[in-house]
Design an enzyme around this catalytic site. Structure first.
Site, PDB file in Angstrom:
ATOM      1  CD  GLU A 134      10.459  -2.487  -9.208  1.00 38.96           C
ATOM      2  OE1 GLU A 134      11.412  -1.998  -9.852  1.00 38.96           O
ATOM      3  OE2 GLU A 134      10.557  -3.539  -8.545  1.00 38.96           O
TER       4      GLU A 134
ATOM      5  CB  THR B 186     -22.879  -1.892   4.670  1.00 38.52           C
ATOM      6  OG1 THR B 186     -22.243  -2.181   3.430  1.00 38.52           O
ATOM      7  CG2 THR B 186     -22.481  -0.505   5.133  1.00 38.52           C
TER       8      THR B 186
ATOM      9  CB  CYS C 206      16.422  -6.838  -8.692  1.00 42.74           C
ATOM     10  SG  CYS C 206      17.349  -6.967  -7.169  1.00 42.74           S
TER      11      CYS C 206
ATOM     12  CG  ASP D 169      -2.186  -0.848   0.928  1.00 44.02           C
ATOM     13  OD1 ASP D 169      -2.602  -0.921  -0.246  1.00 44.02           O
ATOM     14  OD2 ASP D 169      -2.718  -1.454   1.870  1.00 44.02           O
TER      15      ASP D 169
ATOM     16  CG  HIS E 186      13.696  -3.249  -6.854  1.00 42.52           C
ATOM     17  ND1 HIS E 186      13.000  -4.277  -7.449  1.00 42.52           N
ATOM     18  CD2 HIS E 186      14.622  -3.828  -6.059  1.00 42.52           C
ATOM     19  CE1 HIS E 186      13.478  -5.428  -7.026  1.00 42.52           C
ATOM     20  NE2 HIS E 186      14.461  -5.192  -6.181  1.00 42.52           N
TER      21      HIS E 186
HETATM   22  N1  GLN Z   1      17.906 -12.869  -5.234  1.00 41.57           N
HETATM   23  C1  GLN Z   1      18.716 -11.794  -5.744  1.00 41.57           C
HETATM   24  C2  GLN Z   1      19.596 -11.193  -4.659  1.00 41.57           C
HETATM   25  O1  GLN Z   1      19.315 -11.348  -3.489  1.00 41.57           O
HETATM   26  C3  GLN Z   1      17.846 -10.735  -6.389  1.00 41.57           C
HETATM   27  C4  GLN Z   1      16.954 -10.020  -5.443  1.00 41.57           C
HETATM   28  C5  GLN Z   1      15.852  -9.223  -6.116  1.00 41.57           C
HETATM   29  O2  GLN Z   1      15.563  -9.455  -7.283  1.00 41.57           O
HETATM   30  N2  GLN Z   1      15.195  -8.358  -5.394  1.00 41.57           N
HETATM   31  O3  GLN Z   1      20.569 -10.562  -4.959  1.00 41.57           O
END
Ligand code: GLN
Length: 540
Positions: free
Chosen positions: A513, A192, A385, A71, A511
């Site tokens: 995203e 509700t 990643c 969230d 990441h």
């Molecule tokens: N398993 C991999 C690591 O720990 C990639 C982790 C991930 O994709 N968040 O480095």
């Protein structure tokens, strides 16, 4: 003193309380108020970091490296709420703090109990957001459904907080469902009524009721809900299903929910414009009819929320390219079992391939096959990643000729550990909260695809992983055409790799995203989709 809005949910789970909370935050920001959103999760895990995505969905990571509920991703995408470890309170964290205090002897002989010790700790953690962020309004979303045993201490804490402050300082917005019963031909209000009854049993009277429906709420149902639930009729707000989730704040505004909240909280009227950029994004999203198909190869594809931020970032990128996103979730286990023709059959229908983060060996060779297909067939590829790590391993094996190359996560004894733990990183010990987490700097290589996308030289992105590109292999890779286009200046760690001779092959250790918004799409996602769209045109 900040005002508080507590958001609870009743009848069933999955009502979209997170998006509703974020949307309330958004309409109040449009009114000129600063907001902070806090999520209370009643489970006993300290954080969701160690939970299986099938049980929990995505783990969202903040700048300060907290592993949090998904969230918080909604809060980021909709609002400007500051986000850190403060914004996610779990039963596990609450109990851990209380037990630590008990062991230190802080309670001086008291019997430690749910009321007041646990509830005091919850109140303290909630108020920390107000103290730290100094915002006008704190929105507190209580996870779970009213009636669950687990969430009782949280509800009791907010009951106390309401009682301790004046009436104009806090309100409770309760979100429920009005199911349509076909045989009766009507929306039913009883569930509700029962869920509000449950709230009132524990001393909470919601001021505003938001009812999820799939059709318009008629006057008679509204009056009935108002009467039986003890709320004013105009405070029963219809929350009807929408085509696009980013439309929700606009709908809430149309129903004058912002004014209603401001009246209850005695907030003065400030500016009142919905921002044009947001409205425009929603209009574009709804108008786009040309679909682009992107394949996401992962092992948690059956659960809708496992790659939530990736899905949303792709949708933002599609909007930025005037396209409609069709996500094709591809099971890496299935690709693993398929032969070359089988892999081609599945992947030839998509215009771009993305491999998101993940842990553990299951389905890894299937992901490897997907990367190989993308590389050899010049299909735009975006690795995130683990998606970067498999791209590196695939390149090592099939282009650099490093036979048996692997990540030591999957094969510790490999002769070519192209992805591994680096000196100083420990391979044993605790699992929770022990990864490279949170914001790290990344310097971009001039002229690289990544640098062109970002349009700047330095960026910071969020991480959540243990393993790294092994710098010992840098030269071999660069000689063969995979360059390191993003480097962490401190640890000299590889943050981005890309293949020079490919229309778009970019893989990142972080990441991205987590930092994409509908009105501020992430540049790498945007350009990945632009490249996929380009390919689509050429193929057609
Ligand atoms: N398993 C991999 C690591 O720990 C990639 C982790 C991930 O994709 N968040 O480095």
């Amino acid at each position: 003193m900040a005002k508080y809005i507590y958001i609870t949910g009743g009848v069933v789970s999955s009502l979209g309380k997170g998006i509703a909370s974020a949307s309330i935050g958004k309409i109040l920001e449009w009114r000129g108020y600063s907001v902070a959103l806090v999520k209370c999760d009643p489970y006993i895990n300290v954080d969701p970091g160690t939970m299986n995505p099938y049980q929990h969905g995505e783990v969202y990571v903040t700048d300060d490296g907290a592993e949090t509920d998904l969230d918080l991703g909604h809060y980021y995408r909709y609002t400007r709420s500051p986000l850190s470890k403060i914004n996610n309170i779990t039963t596990g964290k609450v109990y851990q703090n209380v037990i630590d205090k008990e062991r230190r002897g802080d309670f001086l002989g008291d019997t430690v109990q749910v009321i007041p010790h646990i509830t005091n700790e919850i109140k303290k953690l909630i108020r920390l957001a107000e103290k730290t962020y100094k915002v006008d309004i704190v929105l507190v979303e209580i996870g779970g459904t009213v009636g669950d045993i687990e969430s009782l201490p949280f509800l009791e804490a907010i009951r106390q907080m309401k009682n301790e402050s004046d009436q104009a300082s806090t309100i409770n917005v309760h979100l429920t469902l009005l199911p349509f019963i076909k045989s009766a031909g009507e929306l039913k209000t009883k569930p509700t009524q029962h869920s509000v009854g449950k709230l009132r049993e524990i001393g909470l009277q919601p001021e505003i009721l938001m009812v999820r429906t799939d059709r318009p709420l008629e006057k008679s149902s509204r009056s009935k809900i108002a009467l039986f639930c003890n709320v004013r009729e105009e405070c029963v707000v219809e929350a009807r299903d929408v085509e696009n989730v980013y439309e929700i704040p606009l709908k809430f505004r149309e129903s004058r929910l912002d004014e209603m909240i401001m009246r209850h909280l005695k907030l003065k009227k400030k500016s009142s414009a919905a921002d044009r950029k947001w409205t425009r994004v929603v209009e574009i999203a709804k108008a786009n009819k040309n679909k682009i198909k992107i394949g996401i190869v992962g092992k948690y594809i059956k659960l809708q929320d496992a790659y939530k931020s990736v899905d949303e970032a792709l949708k933002h990128a599609a909007i930025a390219n005037n396209l409609d996103m069709e996500l094709v979730k591809i099971d890496s286990d299935k690709l693993e079992k398929a032969d070359k023709a089988g892999v081609e059959k599945v992947l030839s229908s998509v215009s771009g391939i993305l491999i998101p983060g993940g842990f553990g060996p299951r389905g890894i060779e299937g992901k490897m096959a997907a990367v190989r297909y993308a590389r050899e067939n010049r299909v735009p590829y975006f690795g995130i990643c683990l998606g970067m790590q498999v791209a590196v391993v695939e390149f090592a094996r099939n282009v650099c000729g490093l036979e048996g190359a692997d990540s030591t996560e999957f094969r510790p004894e490999t002769h070519h550990p192209v992805i591994s733990l680096l000196p100083g990183q420990s391979s044993d010990g605790k699992k929770g909260g022990t990864m490279r987490l949170g914001l790290y700097r990344c310097d971009l290589k001039k002229g690289s695809r990544a640098a062109k996308s970002y349009g700047v030289e330095k960026v910071s992105e969020r991480h959540r992983h243990r393993f790294e590109f092994n710098p010992g292999y840098k030269k071999v890779f660069e000689k063969k055409g995979m360059i390191l286009s993003g480097i962490n200046p401190k640890g000299k760690l590889a943050e981005i790799v890309e293949i020079k001779d490919h229309p778009w092959f970019v893989a990142v250790q972080f990441h991205p995203e987590f930092k994409s918004r509908p009105d501020e799409p992430h540049p790498l996602f945007r350009d990945f989709i632009a490249s996929a769209a380009h390919r689509l045109k050429n193929v057609m």
